[in-house]
Scaffold this motif. Structure first.
Motif, mmCIF file in Angstrom:
data_model
loop_
_atom_site.group_PDB
_atom_site.id
_atom_site.type_symbol
_atom_site.label_atom_id
_atom_site.label_comp_id
_atom_site.label_asym_id
_atom_site.label_seq_id
_atom_site.Cartn_x
_atom_site.Cartn_y
_atom_site.Cartn_z
ATOM 1 N N THR A 220 57.977 -15.449 108.560
ATOM 2 C CA THR A 220 57.659 -15.423 107.139
ATOM 3 C C THR A 220 58.867 -14.974 106.321
ATOM 4 N N ARG A 221 58.625 -14.635 105.092
ATOM 5 C CA ARG A 221 59.708 -14.408 104.141
ATOM 6 C C ARG A 221 59.762 -12.962 103.677
ATOM 7 N N ASN A 223 60.436 -10.414 100.519
ATOM 8 C CA ASN A 223 60.330 -10.390 99.060
ATOM 9 C C ASN A 223 61.510 -9.632 98.471
ATOM 10 N N GLN A 254 61.090 -15.008 97.042
ATOM 11 C CA GLN A 254 60.954 -14.835 98.491
ATOM 12 C C GLN A 254 62.081 -15.581 99.190
ATOM 13 N N PRO A 280 57.827 -8.649 104.702
ATOM 14 C CA PRO A 280 56.661 -9.518 104.569
ATOM 15 C C PRO A 280 55.407 -8.837 105.095
ATOM 16 N N ASP A 284 51.296 -12.461 103.882
ATOM 17 C CA ASP A 284 52.340 -13.481 103.765
ATOM 18 C C ASP A 284 52.379 -14.341 105.019
ATOM 19 N N ARG A 288 51.467 -18.308 105.247
ATOM 20 C CA ARG A 288 52.530 -19.230 105.654
ATOM 21 C C ARG A 288 52.000 -20.253 106.659
#
Length: 302
Positions: A220-221, A223, A254, A280, A284, A288
């Protein structure tokens, strides 16, 4: 030591494939989070573990015993709380709690009274008068008071207010500290993130990811909130950057983990005044996995 072990589990209802090769294992003293949307296969997996449903294929064992053939023996050592508890309407909450504790051979009155106080439950009322939240409390009090080796929770805090959710989390953590094992299926992702040692994500009857949260973060990313002295040109065109929101010289966006280093190098050229980074969350991560499927569905319906 594996307390729960599921290998290549399949379940079909007619032509519908509810489970398609599910594999998971719970070790002693750990809390395992089991997440996925409605219809993903969470409850079907749990019902097979409880011996309520028979698997079409594969194997499910608890304490080394077969979940289907040895269900009676297994249930003496576990406590199960579903997301929608049905109780005997003419019994009081206290009578139901005593009945459930007695089925497992427990008789810890001090723990029972402590739990009733912490969950703010009046045990003298008939079950037919209880709200959904209070029915959940009856099942939770009975589960924690009976002191089993394994807890299986399927959306256990459904109907509870935030204060009672906190009480639940405290008792789950205490159970882990006492060496108990917990399988927690929940739609409250912050709850899973806070409590669980490992997480399994199920989608369309398959476990698509499992591991510790730190192991799964790469999917995931991150922030980022960045304030710079000069405007950053074309930030939303950079590879790996998503959901850019601008407020003057402040950007909120992100970043894919693999692009984080390059992005930081780029934005630093414009004079960083403020930089906040948040890891994340499980939400999140969860979104995703499903956002592409949701976008495809919406596109097909338009």
């Amino acid at each position: 030591m594996s307390i729960v072990e599921v290998k290549n589990l399949h379940k079909k209802f007619g032509n519908f494939q509810a489970l398609d090769g599910v594999n998971l294992a719970l070790n002693q003293g750990e809390i395992y989070g089991f997440i996925g949307p409605n219809g993903a296969g969470k409850s079907t997996t749990i019902r097979i573990l409880l011996g309520i449903l028979k698997a079409s294929e594969g194997k499910a064992t608890i304490f080394g015993k077969d979940a289907w053939h040895d269900a009676v023996e297994i249930h003496k050592r576990l406590a199960y709380v579903p997301g929608d508890v049905n109780l005997w309407p003419n019994l009081t909450g206290g009578e139901v709690i005593d009945l459930l504790i007695g089925l497992r051979g427990g008789n810890n009155k001090h723990k029972r009274e402590e739990l009733l106080e912490r969950f703010a439950l009046d045990p003298s009322k008939k079950c037919r008068t209880y709200s959904k939240g209070n029915r959940q409390k009856v099942a939770l009090v009975a589960a924690f008071a009976s002191d089993p080796e394994l807890f299986i929770f399927d959306e256990p805090t459904s109907g509870l207010d935030p204060l009672m959710e906190q009480v639940f989390q405290e008792y789950v953590q205490a159970a882990k500290n006492a060496g108990k094992t917990v399988l927690l299926s929940s739609h409250i992702l912050s709850e899973v993130e806070k409590l669980c040692d490992r997480v399994g994500i199920i989608r369309q009857g398959k476990i698509i990811e499992s591991g510790t949260l730190s192991e799964m973060r790469h999917l995931t990313r991150t922030n980022l909130l960045v304030e710079t002295k000069e405007p950053i040109p074309a930030i939303d065109e950079w590879k790996g950057i998503h959901n850019v929101q601008k407020d003057g010289q402040t950007l909120d966006f992100q970043v894919d983990s693999e692009e984080l280093d390059a992005v930081i190098r780029y934005v630093s050229q414009y004079g960083i005044v403020k930089l906040e980074s948040a890891p994340p969350t499980l939400e999140d991560l969860f979104m995703r996995h499903y956002e592409h499927k949701q976008e495809t569905t919406e596109g097909g319906n338009s």
